[in-house]
Each structure stands twice: as C-alpha cells, then as structure tokens.
Design a protein around this motif. Structure first.
Motif, PDB file in Angstrom:
ATOM      1  N   THR A 136      31.186  61.483   3.593  1.00  0.00           N
ATOM      2  CA  THR A 136      30.103  61.244   2.639  1.00  0.00           C
ATOM      3  C   THR A 136      29.955  59.748   2.393  1.00  0.00           C
ATOM      4  O   THR A 136      30.931  59.064   2.086  1.00  0.00           O
ATOM      5  N   LEU A 137      28.742  59.273   2.566  1.00  0.00           N
ATOM      6  CA  LEU A 137      28.415  57.875   2.299  1.00  0.00           C
ATOM      7  C   LEU A 137      27.756  57.759   0.932  1.00  0.00           C
ATOM      8  O   LEU A 137      27.042  58.667   0.499  1.00  0.00           O
ATOM      9  N   SER A 138      27.993  56.627   0.282  1.00  0.00           N
ATOM     10  CA  SER A 138      27.378  56.345  -1.010  1.00  0.00           C
ATOM     11  C   SER A 138      26.580  55.060  -0.925  1.00  0.00           C
ATOM     12  O   SER A 138      26.903  54.165  -0.137  1.00  0.00           O
ATOM     13  N   CYS A 139      25.577  54.976  -1.757  1.00  0.00           N
ATOM     14  CA  CYS A 139      24.752  53.771  -1.844  1.00  0.00           C
ATOM     15  C   CYS A 139      24.560  53.473  -3.321  1.00  0.00           C
ATOM     16  O   CYS A 139      23.993  54.297  -4.053  1.00  0.00           O
ATOM     17  N   ALA A 140      25.051  52.323  -3.761  1.00  0.00           N
ATOM     18  CA  ALA A 140      24.923  51.927  -5.162  1.00  0.00           C
ATOM     19  C   ALA A 140      23.753  50.975  -5.311  1.00  0.00           C
ATOM     20  O   ALA A 140      23.687  49.951  -4.618  1.00  0.00           O
ATOM     21  N   MET A 156      14.233  57.156  -1.847  1.00  0.00           N
ATOM     22  CA  MET A 156      15.295  56.466  -1.127  1.00  0.00           C
ATOM     23  C   MET A 156      15.478  57.083   0.257  1.00  0.00           C
ATOM     24  O   MET A 156      15.254  58.285   0.448  1.00  0.00           O
ATOM     25  N   THR A 157      15.921  56.272   1.175  1.00  0.00           N
ATOM     26  CA  THR A 157      15.976  56.641   2.597  1.00  0.00           C
ATOM     27  C   THR A 157      17.317  56.259   3.206  1.00  0.00           C
ATOM     28  O   THR A 157      17.935  55.267   2.791  1.00  0.00           O
ATOM     29  N   TRP A 158      17.764  57.043   4.175  1.00  0.00           N
ATOM     30  CA  TRP A 158      18.910  56.665   5.016  1.00  0.00           C
ATOM     31  C   TRP A 158      18.396  56.422   6.435  1.00  0.00           C
ATOM     32  O   TRP A 158      17.609  57.214   6.967  1.00  0.00           O
ATOM     33  N   ILE A 159      18.883  55.365   7.037  1.00  0.00           N
ATOM     34  CA  ILE A 159      18.539  54.938   8.385  1.00  0.00           C
ATOM     35  C   ILE A 159      19.832  54.519   9.057  1.00  0.00           C
ATOM     36  O   ILE A 159      20.747  54.018   8.384  1.00  0.00           O
ATOM     37  N   ARG A 160      19.931  54.729  10.364  1.00  0.00           N
ATOM     38  CA  ARG A 160      21.124  54.271  11.060  1.00  0.00           C
ATOM     39  C   ARG A 160      20.762  53.460  12.294  1.00  0.00           C
ATOM     40  O   ARG A 160      19.659  53.560  12.819  1.00  0.00           O
ATOM     41  N   TRP A 171      16.951  46.842   1.789  1.00  0.00           N
ATOM     42  CA  TRP A 171      17.983  47.508   2.580  1.00  0.00           C
ATOM     43  C   TRP A 171      19.349  47.032   2.119  1.00  0.00           C
ATOM     44  O   TRP A 171      19.516  45.891   1.673  1.00  0.00           O
ATOM     45  N   GLY A 172      20.337  47.891   2.278  1.00  0.00           N
ATOM     46  CA  GLY A 172      21.704  47.461   2.126  1.00  0.00           C
ATOM     47  C   GLY A 172      22.193  46.797   3.401  1.00  0.00           C
ATOM     48  O   GLY A 172      21.455  46.696   4.384  1.00  0.00           O
ATOM     49  N   TYR A 186      22.506  52.695   6.947  1.00  0.00           N
ATOM     50  CA  TYR A 186      21.870  51.896   5.915  1.00  0.00           C
ATOM     51  C   TYR A 186      21.168  52.793   4.905  1.00  0.00           C
ATOM     52  O   TYR A 186      20.509  53.771   5.297  1.00  0.00           O
ATOM     53  N   CYS A 187      21.270  52.439   3.648  1.00  0.00           N
ATOM     54  CA  CYS A 187      20.346  53.025   2.687  1.00  0.00           C
ATOM     55  C   CYS A 187      19.239  52.011   2.439  1.00  0.00           C
ATOM     56  O   CYS A 187      19.430  50.798   2.589  1.00  0.00           O
TER      57      CYS A 187
END
Lengths: 114, 107
Positions: free
Chosen positions: A17-21, A32-36, A104-105, A93-94
């Motif tokens: 599990t990934l987290s994005c603060a 919000m979006t997740w990209i890799r 982006w993070g 990336y979130c």
C-alpha cells in the motif's frame, strides 16, 4: 506539496500500500490520481478518485488488483496494490487533479522481485 | 489513444529553439493535450494544458499548439534549466495516455 511513501522491494504475488500526503492546498476540493513510470518506458495513468472517494476509475492493467482511497480528514491518498507482478516495478506518483495533473509528488519506487 | 513523440532525443544549445512533436493515433477530443517536464529527482512539472494554455508560473518561452492528432511544444531561447525530458499526455479519452518522452540534451 505531495509526498509519496510506502514503496520498497516486494515479492511477486504480494501486496503493498502506497500513501500520498498532501499539504498546502485544500485536499478535499481536488480529484487525485496515481500514475507510474516504468523504467525505460513512458508514464502510465493508473487510477483516480473523485473528491470524496465515492467514484474511482482504473486502467485495465490494474483494475481488480489496485484500489484507491482517500482520507480527507488527514489529507491522505492511498493506492492498495495486490497480486503484484514484475511488470508493476515502477516509480509511483500521486498527482493532483484528474485529466491533466498540475501538481505531482516526487514518487516512490516499487520493485517487484523474488 | 497511442501518443508518439519525436524526436526521441534533441540536441541543442542554450539560446536555440526546440520543437517537440506529439502525434496521436486517433483524434484527441477537445484539445485535451498536456505537456510535462521531467527532471531526475524533481517532481514532474505541468507546462501546458488544453493544447496551448500555459500552467501557472511557466515562462512564455514555452508554447503549445496543435489539434486533432498533431501537437507541438515549442521552447524558444533555451535556458540551461530547460534541458530535461518532455512528455505529452492526452486526457480526452480514457485510458489517459502519455507519450514515451523526448529528451532535450545539451549539444
């Protein structure tokens, strides 16, 4: 800003599990979006959540294996990943917004290897 | 929609102009195309959205154009900090997709 965490080395078939603060903006106002990014390849959109988490969507490559969620009280965005395979090795990336992403993070590296 | 960027690598000097291409396999609806700048160790930066609109804080030497299947990012008067990888993205049709990137390097 957005700061991802939770990446690391994981064996095939396992979960992570990934987290994005999020900070510095009203998190609850934004999709919000997740990209890799797979090394040597282009970016790949994975999933997004609406502002409440009630509506989510996924790329076919991760649908049924990955789940996104969010906690608007703590300004956190999550990516639960199951049944990981070597092809899931990437920087994750979130990002803020859906469609195009304006923030982006720096990403967190997930390596799937035995 | 498959996005193909060209060239893969562009070698130029500061002060020159760069023209980067992004070609789509199908029409991108509603000018739904963005450009990003990627540098190692840094967050991805949005440059252009809706084909030609500059994101907040992006210098006016960056400009986007195009419609349908052909889009262009032009960087005039290259500065040293502009040397990076540039990626296009379409968000008109799901799944949203990205090009493979163009690396802008020092000549």
């Amino acid at each position: 800003q957005l700061v991802e965490s939770g990446g690391g080395l994981v064996k095939p078939g396992r979960s992570l599990t990934l987290s994005c603060a999020a900070s510095g903006f009203r998190f609850s106002d934004f999709y919000m979006t997740w990209i890799r990014h797979v090394p040597g390849k282009g970016l790949e959109w994975l999933s997004y959540s609406d502002t409440t988490g009630d509506y989510t969507d996924y790329a076919d490559s991760v649908r049924g294996r990955f789940t996104v969620s969010r906690d608007n009280n703590d300004n956190l965005f999550y990516l639960q990943m199951h049944s990981l395979g070597v092809d899931d090795t990437a920087i994750y990336y979130c990002a803020r917004r859906h469609g195009f992403s304006d923030l982006w993070g720096q990403g967190t590296l997930v390596t799937v290897s035995s | 929609i498959l996005l193909t960027q060209s060239p893969d690598t562009l070698s130029l000097s500061p002060g020159e102009s760069a023209t980067l291409s992004c070609r789509a396999s199908h029409i991108v609806p509603a000018l739904s195309l963005a450009w990003y700048q990627r540098k190692p160790g840094q967050a991805v930066r949005l440059l252009i959205f809706n084909s030609s609109k500059r994101a907040t804080g992006v210098p006016d030497r960056f400009s986007g154009s195009g419609s349908g299947t052909d889009f262009t990012l032009t960087i005039s008067r290259l500065e040293p900090e502009d040397f990076a990888v540039y990626s296009c993205q379409q968000y008109g049709n799901k799944p949203w997709t990205f090009g493979q990137g163009t690396k802008l390097e020092f000549k």
